[in-house]
Design an enzyme around this catalytic site. Structure first.
Site, mmCIF file in Angstrom:
data_model
loop_
_atom_site.group_PDB
_atom_site.id
_atom_site.type_symbol
_atom_site.label_atom_id
_atom_site.label_comp_id
_atom_site.label_asym_id
_atom_site.label_seq_id
_atom_site.Cartn_x
_atom_site.Cartn_y
_atom_site.Cartn_z
ATOM 1 N N GLU A 333 -48.759 6.643 -3.315
ATOM 2 C CA GLU A 333 -48.277 5.982 -2.112
ATOM 3 C C GLU A 333 -49.440 5.581 -1.213
ATOM 4 O O GLU A 333 -50.360 6.365 -0.966
ATOM 5 C CB GLU A 333 -47.261 6.836 -1.351
ATOM 6 C CG GLU A 333 -47.715 8.197 -0.929
ATOM 7 C CD GLU A 333 -46.596 8.986 -0.250
ATOM 8 O OE1 GLU A 333 -45.429 8.907 -0.696
ATOM 9 O OE2 GLU A 333 -46.891 9.680 0.734
ATOM 10 N N CYS A 334 -49.418 4.323 -0.784
ATOM 11 C CA CYS A 334 -50.385 3.755 0.151
ATOM 12 C C CYS A 334 -51.819 3.943 -0.338
ATOM 13 O O CYS A 334 -52.225 3.319 -1.303
ATOM 14 C CB CYS A 334 -50.161 4.316 1.547
ATOM 15 S SG CYS A 334 -50.790 3.234 2.868
ATOM 16 N N GLY A 335 -52.599 4.818 0.307
ATOM 17 C CA GLY A 335 -53.982 5.003 -0.114
ATOM 18 C C GLY A 335 -54.102 5.436 -1.559
ATOM 19 O O GLY A 335 -55.058 5.070 -2.260
ATOM 20 N N MET A 337 -52.140 4.465 -3.958
ATOM 21 C CA MET A 337 -51.988 3.232 -4.728
ATOM 22 C C MET A 337 -53.253 2.389 -4.664
ATOM 23 O O MET A 337 -53.677 1.811 -5.685
ATOM 24 C CB MET A 337 -50.801 2.432 -4.189
ATOM 25 C CG MET A 337 -50.594 1.097 -4.902
ATOM 26 S SD MET A 337 -49.248 0.086 -4.239
ATOM 27 C CE MET A 337 -49.960 -0.458 -2.686
ATOM 28 N N SER A 426 -46.507 2.321 -4.307
ATOM 29 C CA SER A 426 -46.029 1.523 -3.180
ATOM 30 C C SER A 426 -46.813 1.891 -1.926
ATOM 31 O O SER A 426 -47.413 2.972 -1.851
ATOM 32 C CB SER A 426 -44.534 1.784 -2.945
ATOM 33 O OG SER A 426 -44.058 1.070 -1.817
#
Length: 449
Positions: A333-335, A337, A426
């Site tokens: 998730e976020c970082g 990804m 994501s």
């Protein structure tokens, strides 16, 4: 049967972000913790950085509370549990007191938390009174503790601010809780996404102690255990919660955790354990291989600040590739990804090689590229959470799902969910307690539906 516990509790808010409410909240918590009181702190809304400072101040885990993201029953349960053994409960607000839907003010009204307003008074005098009056009276029924002037220039300046409180308000004199002078010794440094991670500063605790020392000279800081009782709140026991299904019993989940991957809700770890998972941790920055496990979670953080170390962490990278090649799930998730793409491009246009598990690149932006509450609907359930990032993604991958904005009437197409082999990724930060079954699905084999 509903049981009730009475404890002093306060919500620290401000007219806007950047007023110093995290510093004041942490200083107040630190001050009472130093005096031997048991302090439990919470953060209103989605946030990873402020809770780190509050945890340093209290020595206790800090959870997030939000009427939408975590839900009223979850908030009630956490506040009630903390009140069992706390001498003081402190909730730090988010943004401005009335910002967001629902807002920190809504939380205060729902649970009877008295509001302490922190106002940056560095560039005002009489207007301070107007702001304080407006915050107190803008919404009927708002529980009120008082107002603290922050970043004040001198004792004379403090006198002008106190005199600005409306004389016609019968409780105005009691609303004045003091002035904290401007002092660089306890300024908490910031960067993009918010405050600097507390654990990265060797003098972090010294900064909090300096802020607590300054607060001790105010009426707020001089309140003892007896004086705190005027903020007593009745916390009711929550309704009986459904037991978490043991969907990950016998499964081991490896969680990346270091300075690059540090955006981890404590409640998410609790949820995974309640699902039956055994948790093991590893540090990509230390080039540690993925431990033996059934699934990997790469949480958010600051990979863009550690691009050279991550590019050199070949052992970690290769172990991640081997993990997904065996069909074992990886939720990023976020970082998390960002590190999986081929490259991270900084704001100057420099390309930094990343791990190459996903095709494409992420590009850092000077301004926010995504912000707001989001929810992800899976067949197993609906996960609530949020998004907050400064990068954009450039990839040939097509999203298999998108999140929906969490607020009615909110604009935007939501965040993409990419599935590439055993990788699902994501920008969405999930609050796993909102749907343990959906959280288990993120870390289980197969295609997410």
């Amino acid at each position: 049967m509903v049981t009730r516990v009475h404890r002093p509790a306060i919500l620290v808010a401000a007219p806007a972000s950047g007023q110093g409410k995290t510093t004041v909240t942490a200083a107040l918590a630190r001050l009472h913790a130093r005096q031997g009181r048991r302090v439990r702190a919470f953060k209103c809304g989605p946030d990873f950085l402020d809770p780190m400072w509050l945890e340093l101040a209290t020595g206790q885990p800090v959870h997030n509370v939000d009427l939408w993201m975590t839900g009223e029953d979850d908030v009630r349960a956490r506040l009630y549990a903390s009140a069992q053994d706390a001498d003081l409960v402190i909730v730090e607000g988010a943004m401005g007191l009335f910002d967001g839907e629902p807002s920190a003010a809504d939380l205060a009204r729902r649970f009877g938390l008295r509001v302490l307003a922190v106002i940056d008074a560095s560039a005002m005098s009489a207007t301070f009174g107007a702001l304080a009056f407006g915050l107190q009276h803008y919404r009927a029924g708002l529980p009120w503790a008082g107002v603290l002037a922050n970043r004040v220039g001198s004792p004379r300046h403090a006198q002008l601010l106190q005199a600005a409180l409306p004389a016609g308000d019968a409780i105005a004199p009691a609303s004045w809780l003091g002035a904290v002078m401007r002092n660089a010794a306890f300024k908490l440094p910031e960067r993009h996404l918010g405050l600097t991670v507390a654990g990265e500063l060797p003098d972090a605790l010294a900064r909090l102690d300096a802020a607590a020392d300054a607060l001790q000279h105010t009426s707020l800081g001089q309140m003892d255990a007896e004086a705190l009782q005027r903020w007593s709140v009745a916390f009711d026991s929550p309704p009986e919660m459904q037991p978490t299904p043991r969907l990950l019993t016998g499964q081991t989940v490896a969680v990346a955790r270091d300075a690059a991957f540090c955006f981890i809700y404590a409640a998410n770890l609790d949820t995974l354990r309640e699902l039956g998972a055994k948790l093991v941790f590893f540090s990509p920055l230390a080039n540690e291989p993925v431990p033996a496990c059934d699934a990997v979670w790469l949480p958010g953080g600051y990979p863009e600040l550690h691009t050279h170390a991550l590019a050199d962490s070949l052992t970690c990278r290769d172990s991640l590739k081997a993990h997904v090649a065996q069909g074992r799930p990886l939720w990023a998730e976020c970082g998390g990804m960002m590190a999986l793409f081929d490259a991270i491009v900084d704001t100057e246009g420099n390309h930094h090689p990343a791990w190459g598990l996903l095709p494409g690149l992420v590009r850092m932006q000077p301004r926010l590229a995504g912000l707001g509450m989001q929810q992800l609907a899976l067949s197993a359930g609906v996960l609530r959470g949020h998004t907050f990032h400064y990068s954009t993604c450039e990839t040939a991958l097509q999203p298999t799902k998108r999140t929906d904005p969490g607020r009615s009437g909110a604009a935007g197409t939501g965040e993409a969910l990419y599935q590439h082999g055993a990788v699902r990724a994501s920008y969405f930060h999930a609050w796993m307690a909102s749907s343990p079954a959906a959280a288990a699905a993120l870390l289980s084999p197969g295609t997410l539906a």
